[in-house]
Design an enzyme around this catalytic site. Sequence first.
Site, mmCIF file in Angstrom:
data_model
loop_
_atom_site.group_PDB
_atom_site.id
_atom_site.type_symbol
_atom_site.label_atom_id
_atom_site.label_comp_id
_atom_site.label_asym_id
_atom_site.label_seq_id
_atom_site.Cartn_x
_atom_site.Cartn_y
_atom_site.Cartn_z
ATOM 1 N N TYR A 176 -54.569 -14.363 36.984
ATOM 2 C CA TYR A 176 -54.805 -15.526 37.053
ATOM 3 C C TYR A 176 -53.832 -16.438 35.970
ATOM 4 C CZ TYR A 176 -59.838 -15.983 38.391
ATOM 5 O OH TYR A 176 -61.278 -15.839 38.819
ATOM 6 N N LYS A 205 -61.401 -1.507 40.060
ATOM 7 C CA LYS A 205 -60.919 -1.271 41.318
ATOM 8 C C LYS A 205 -60.326 0.440 41.066
ATOM 9 C CE LYS A 205 -62.063 -1.373 45.572
ATOM 10 N NZ LYS A 205 -63.523 -1.360 46.258
ATOM 11 N N ASP A 253 -64.288 -12.865 35.897
ATOM 12 C CA ASP A 253 -65.321 -14.579 36.237
ATOM 13 C C ASP A 253 -65.977 -14.839 37.742
ATOM 14 O OD1 ASP A 253 -64.205 -17.051 37.172
ATOM 15 O OD2 ASP A 253 -63.195 -17.207 38.485
ATOM 16 N N ASP A 299 -70.350 -15.124 37.162
ATOM 17 C CA ASP A 299 -71.380 -15.890 37.634
ATOM 18 C C ASP A 299 -72.637 -15.425 38.165
ATOM 19 O OD1 ASP A 299 -69.715 -18.404 37.074
ATOM 20 O OD2 ASP A 299 -69.552 -18.822 39.501
HETATM 21 C C1 IPM Z 1 -64.960 -20.520 34.489
HETATM 22 C C2 IPM Z 1 -63.927 -21.410 35.271
HETATM 23 C C3 IPM Z 1 -63.218 -21.415 35.381
HETATM 24 C C4 IPM Z 1 -62.540 -19.467 35.056
HETATM 25 C C5 IPM Z 1 -61.995 -21.796 36.293
HETATM 26 C C6 IPM Z 1 -62.943 -23.472 35.850
HETATM 27 C C7 IPM Z 1 -60.900 -22.237 36.003
HETATM 28 O O1 IPM Z 1 -64.468 -20.630 36.631
HETATM 29 O O2 IPM Z 1 -64.379 -19.955 32.990
HETATM 30 O O3 IPM Z 1 -65.808 -19.127 34.430
HETATM 31 O O4 IPM Z 1 -62.033 -18.726 36.269
HETATM 32 O O5 IPM Z 1 -62.215 -18.779 34.132
HETATM 33 MG MG MG Z 2 -65.882 -19.211 36.549
#
Ligand code: IPM
Ligand code: MG
Length: 357
Positions: free
Chosen positions: A142, A191, A247, A251
Amino acid sequence: MEFNIALVKGDGIGPEIVSGAVQVLEKIGEKFGHTFRFTEYLAGGCAIDACGVPLPEETVQGCRNSDSVLLGAVGGPKWDGLPGDVRPEKALLGLRSALGLYTNLRPAKLYSALAGECPLRPDIVAKGFDLMMVRELTGGIYFGERGRREGKYGPEAYDTEAYSVMEIERIARVAFEAARKRNKKVHSIDKANVLETSRLWRETVHRIAEEYPDVECVDMLVDNTAMQLVRNPSQFDVVVTTNMFGDILSDEASQITGSIGLLPSASLGATTCGMYEPIHGSAPDIAGQDKANPIATILSAAMMLRYSFSLLEEAACIEKAVDAVLDAGWRTADIIGSSTDRPLRGSEMTQKILEQI
Ligand code: IPM
Ligand code: MG
């Protein structure tokens, strides 16, 4: 005690959910004799509209000079067409980087009152789960070099993943320390069968693990982890991983709790000034309708009290109030399931939590 909190409400449902958390903090202040002072700063789409940039310098300075930052959410379809470096998301990445917040803590646990919302098989739900995702937040792909160039097949794009030994060491220590206060198990996700950064990651985590003989350390490949999270989430305690893997996996971890509307997060660095935000996004489709569940942001405020201000009793008071409201059966639209009851509005949910405090 007195604390200065920077409020970055952001876009979409950001202002509504932050308002819920502010009311809860004010109530905690009254009950325990603390003063919380709030100052608002712009970031994200609203900052693009007002100042032409997603992260104005004034916001960075204001957040830096505060005792902690409470953030709602940024982004929305209105700004989706903008180029990468002026998108609202840039504000989040910029703040994390400017404040040196290299650790992202994302707890995901199954609330027994909400077990019915969990999309997993009943026998898996019955075992429950309570895990802490520790995501590296200021390094990796990132933040690596990226661009466009002419390649073998014509125009191409590239992003680079790089991790230094120092970055891996410090996030590994955070994970092992967290595990010591929990169930003494760390899963390190990589990985390493393909990536060189992952091989360095694994090597370094193993070296740090030697400093923590009381904590069990398990390596797991990221693809297998994605599978294990839905197959047997109860095996996890602390999960430590890179920025991008964290990330994605966080989720997934949030979804198996039944609602992304419940999950808080803390971003921490070397000082006590942290940034606290729900892990969900700005939900532009329901913005301004008082439908959004404020619980993730309210629990983020509890994490602020615990991690930045060391107000443990106060943090637990908020968490207990949320538990009590959920146990009593109060639901916002995102967690109402198949019930035909009228869901609570966001502001009503906040009210219920305030009553419990
Ligand atoms: C998170 C979000 C962010 C990230 C995005 C919005 C930049 O998905 O906080 O998980 O990828 O870190
Ligand atoms: Mg995220």
